[in-house]
Design a protein around this motif. Structure first.
Motif, PDB file in Angstrom:
ATOM      1  N   LYS A   1       6.702   8.896   3.215  1.00 58.62           N
ATOM      2  CA  LYS A   1       5.830   7.753   2.944  1.00 58.62           C
ATOM      3  C   LYS A   1       4.740   8.217   2.009  1.00 58.62           C
ATOM      4  O   LYS A   1       4.048   9.201   2.272  1.00 58.62           O
ATOM      5  CB  LYS A   1       5.233   7.186   4.222  1.00 58.62           C
ATOM      6  CG  LYS A   1       6.273   6.546   5.115  1.00 58.62           C
ATOM      7  CD  LYS A   1       5.650   5.921   6.335  1.00 58.62           C
ATOM      8  CE  LYS A   1       6.747   5.324   7.203  1.00 58.62           C
ATOM      9  NZ  LYS A   1       6.204   4.743   8.428  1.00 58.62           N
ATOM     10  N   LEU A   2       4.610   7.501   0.902  1.00 56.04           N
ATOM     11  CA  LEU A   2       3.609   7.840  -0.120  1.00 56.04           C
ATOM     12  C   LEU A   2       2.715   6.641  -0.392  1.00 56.04           C
ATOM     13  O   LEU A   2       3.176   5.491  -0.335  1.00 56.04           O
ATOM     14  CB  LEU A   2       4.295   8.242  -1.425  1.00 56.04           C
ATOM     15  CG  LEU A   2       5.152   9.502  -1.380  1.00 56.04           C
ATOM     16  CD1 LEU A   2       6.008   9.613  -2.616  1.00 56.04           C
ATOM     17  CD2 LEU A   2       4.271  10.724  -1.207  1.00 56.04           C
ATOM     18  N   PRO A   3       1.437   6.897  -0.694  1.00 53.31           N
ATOM     19  CA  PRO A   3       0.561   5.775  -1.068  1.00 53.31           C
ATOM     20  C   PRO A   3       1.035   5.197  -2.399  1.00 53.31           C
ATOM     21  O   PRO A   3       1.476   5.921  -3.293  1.00 53.31           O
ATOM     22  CB  PRO A   3      -0.819   6.403  -1.169  1.00 53.31           C
ATOM     23  CG  PRO A   3      -0.587   7.856  -1.347  1.00 53.31           C
ATOM     24  CD  PRO A   3       0.746   8.168  -0.740  1.00 53.31           C
ATOM     25  N   ARG A   4       0.928   3.905  -2.492  1.00 53.05           N
ATOM     26  CA  ARG A   4       1.322   3.227  -3.728  1.00 53.05           C
ATOM     27  C   ARG A   4       0.125   3.195  -4.673  1.00 53.05           C
ATOM     28  O   ARG A   4      -0.964   2.782  -4.296  1.00 53.05           O
ATOM     29  CB  ARG A   4       1.791   1.811  -3.403  1.00 53.05           C
ATOM     30  CG  ARG A   4       2.511   1.170  -4.531  1.00 53.05           C
ATOM     31  CD  ARG A   4       3.276  -0.013  -4.031  1.00 53.05           C
ATOM     32  NE  ARG A   4       3.964  -0.601  -5.169  1.00 53.05           N
ATOM     33  CZ  ARG A   4       4.638  -1.708  -5.101  1.00 53.05           C
ATOM     34  NH1 ARG A   4       4.728  -2.346  -3.974  1.00 53.05           N
ATOM     35  NH2 ARG A   4       5.240  -2.160  -6.174  1.00 53.05           N
ATOM     36  N   VAL A   5       0.339   3.643  -5.886  1.00 47.68           N
ATOM     37  CA  VAL A   5      -0.727   3.717  -6.880  1.00 47.68           C
ATOM     38  C   VAL A   5      -0.396   2.729  -7.987  1.00 47.68           C
ATOM     39  O   VAL A   5       0.721   2.714  -8.498  1.00 47.68           O
ATOM     40  CB  VAL A   5      -0.829   5.154  -7.456  1.00 47.68           C
ATOM     41  CG1 VAL A   5      -1.919   5.231  -8.502  1.00 47.68           C
ATOM     42  CG2 VAL A   5      -1.069   6.148  -6.342  1.00 47.68           C
TER      43      VAL A   5
ATOM     44  N   ASP B   1       0.787  -1.230   0.000  1.00 46.36           N
ATOM     45  CA  ASP B   1       0.000   0.000   0.000  1.00 46.36           C
ATOM     46  C   ASP B   1       0.822   1.285   0.000  1.00 46.36           C
ATOM     47  O   ASP B   1       0.298   2.353  -0.304  1.00 46.36           O
ATOM     48  CB  ASP B   1      -0.933   0.032   1.209  1.00 46.36           C
ATOM     49  CG  ASP B   1      -1.940  -1.103   1.180  1.00 46.36           C
ATOM     50  OD1 ASP B   1      -2.358  -1.504   0.076  1.00 46.36           O
ATOM     51  OD2 ASP B   1      -2.303  -1.587   2.261  1.00 46.36           O
ATOM     52  N   THR B   2       2.095   1.204   0.377  1.00 48.79           N
ATOM     53  CA  THR B   2       2.910   2.416   0.499  1.00 48.79           C
ATOM     54  C   THR B   2       4.323   2.203  -0.038  1.00 48.79           C
ATOM     55  O   THR B   2       4.791   1.078  -0.150  1.00 48.79           O
ATOM     56  CB  THR B   2       3.038   2.873   1.964  1.00 48.79           C
ATOM     57  OG1 THR B   2       3.670   1.844   2.712  1.00 48.79           O
ATOM     58  CG2 THR B   2       1.695   3.213   2.570  1.00 48.79           C
ATOM     59  N   VAL B   3       4.962   3.317  -0.328  1.00 48.54           N
ATOM     60  CA  VAL B   3       6.383   3.339  -0.655  1.00 48.54           C
ATOM     61  C   VAL B   3       7.035   4.283   0.339  1.00 48.54           C
ATOM     62  O   VAL B   3       6.553   5.396   0.563  1.00 48.54           O
ATOM     63  CB  VAL B   3       6.635   3.824  -2.096  1.00 48.54           C
ATOM     64  CG1 VAL B   3       8.120   3.972  -2.361  1.00 48.54           C
ATOM     65  CG2 VAL B   3       6.012   2.876  -3.094  1.00 48.54           C
ATOM     66  N   SER B   4       8.126   3.832   0.954  1.00 46.28           N
ATOM     67  CA  SER B   4       8.832   4.627   1.936  1.00 46.28           C
ATOM     68  C   SER B   4      10.216   4.959   1.403  1.00 46.28           C
ATOM     69  O   SER B   4      10.936   4.080   0.929  1.00 46.28           O
ATOM     70  CB  SER B   4       8.936   3.841   3.245  1.00 46.28           C
ATOM     71  OG  SER B   4       9.655   4.571   4.204  1.00 46.28           O
TER      72      SER B   4
ATOM     73  N   ILE C   1       4.483  19.210  -1.175  1.00 51.06           N
ATOM     74  CA  ILE C   1       4.394  18.272  -2.301  1.00 51.06           C
ATOM     75  C   ILE C   1       4.023  16.876  -1.813  1.00 51.06           C
ATOM     76  O   ILE C   1       3.147  16.225  -2.398  1.00 51.06           O
ATOM     77  CB  ILE C   1       5.724  18.244  -3.081  1.00 51.06           C
ATOM     78  CG1 ILE C   1       5.957  19.588  -3.766  1.00 51.06           C
ATOM     79  CG2 ILE C   1       5.749  17.102  -4.093  1.00 51.06           C
ATOM     80  CD1 ILE C   1       7.359  19.776  -4.314  1.00 51.06           C
ATOM     81  N   VAL C   2       4.646  16.438  -0.732  1.00 51.17           N
ATOM     82  CA  VAL C   2       4.357  15.103  -0.189  1.00 51.17           C
ATOM     83  C   VAL C   2       2.892  15.017   0.245  1.00 51.17           C
ATOM     84  O   VAL C   2       2.191  14.046  -0.065  1.00 51.17           O
ATOM     85  CB  VAL C   2       5.313  14.771   0.979  1.00 51.17           C
ATOM     86  CG1 VAL C   2       4.869  13.531   1.722  1.00 51.17           C
ATOM     87  CG2 VAL C   2       6.740  14.604   0.459  1.00 51.17           C
ATOM     88  N   ILE C   3       2.409  16.025   0.952  1.00 53.27           N
ATOM     89  CA  ILE C   3       1.004  16.028   1.412  1.00 53.27           C
ATOM     90  C   ILE C   3       0.053  16.063   0.217  1.00 53.27           C
ATOM     91  O   ILE C   3      -0.984  15.390   0.219  1.00 53.27           O
ATOM     92  CB  ILE C   3       0.758  17.208   2.373  1.00 53.27           C
ATOM     93  CG1 ILE C   3       1.468  16.934   3.699  1.00 53.27           C
ATOM     94  CG2 ILE C   3      -0.730  17.442   2.594  1.00 53.27           C
ATOM     95  CD1 ILE C   3       1.447  18.090   4.674  1.00 53.27           C
ATOM     96  N   ALA C   4       0.394  16.828  -0.827  1.00 54.06           N
ATOM     97  CA  ALA C   4      -0.454  16.900  -2.021  1.00 54.06           C
ATOM     98  C   ALA C   4      -0.612  15.535  -2.688  1.00 54.06           C
ATOM     99  O   ALA C   4      -1.613  15.282  -3.355  1.00 54.06           O
ATOM    100  CB  ALA C   4       0.119  17.900  -3.017  1.00 54.06           C
ATOM    101  N   HIS C   5       0.354  14.656  -2.470  1.00 55.27           N
ATOM    102  CA  HIS C   5       0.294  13.311  -3.029  1.00 55.27           C
ATOM    103  C   HIS C   5      -0.204  12.289  -2.010  1.00 55.27           C
ATOM    104  O   HIS C   5      -0.085  11.081  -2.227  1.00 55.27           O
ATOM    105  CB  HIS C   5       1.665  12.900  -3.567  1.00 55.27           C
ATOM    106  CG  HIS C   5       2.040  13.661  -4.802  1.00 55.27           C
ATOM    107  ND1 HIS C   5       1.562  13.343  -6.054  1.00 55.27           N
ATOM    108  CD2 HIS C   5       2.818  14.759  -4.979  1.00 55.27           C
ATOM    109  CE1 HIS C   5       2.040  14.186  -6.943  1.00 55.27           C
ATOM    110  NE2 HIS C   5       2.798  15.062  -6.319  1.00 55.27           N
ATOM    111  N   GLY C   6      -0.762  12.770  -0.900  1.00 48.36           N
ATOM    112  CA  GLY C   6      -1.354  11.883   0.098  1.00 48.36           C
ATOM    113  C   GLY C   6      -0.356  11.217   1.015  1.00 48.36           C
ATOM    114  O   GLY C   6      -0.666  10.213   1.648  1.00 48.36           O
TER     115      GLY C   6
END
Length: 91
Positions: A83-87, A12-15, A61-66
């Motif tokens: 940490k970013l959500p994986r799409v 679900d995520t990429v760190s 930028i990080v927050i804008a990408h969730g």
């Protein structure tokens, strides 16, 4: 100094973790370093080395990408973690 970068993917995520050595960041400053125009060293306020916007822009930028961004400092090692959500890739 050398910057160490680690990327870890979960379902679900990429760190993304970045660590380097240098001056440690005092615990009182760790949350504030993402504030616009905040500088840890007040003597550099009039320096041409930056304006204190880089981490604030990165956080936006990080927050804008969730995602989320955090900082930690132990001794002379500073670590920033994004940490970013994986799409799923569109084919």
């Amino acid at each position: 100094t050398t910057v160490h970068v680690r990327i870890h993917a979960n379902p679900d995520t990429v760190s993304i973790g970045m660590a380097n050595t240098g001056d440690g960041i005092a615990p009182d400053y760790l949350e504030r370093i993402f504030d616009r125009f905040f500088r840890v060293d007040p003597s550099r306020q009039r320096s041409s080395e930056g304006t204190g916007l880089g981490l604030a822009i990165t956080k936006s930028i990080v927050i804008a990408h969730g995602g989320t961004i955090s900082a930690a400092s132990t001794g002379a090692v500073n670590t920033f973690t994004i940490k970013l959500p994986r799409v799923p890739l569109a084919l």
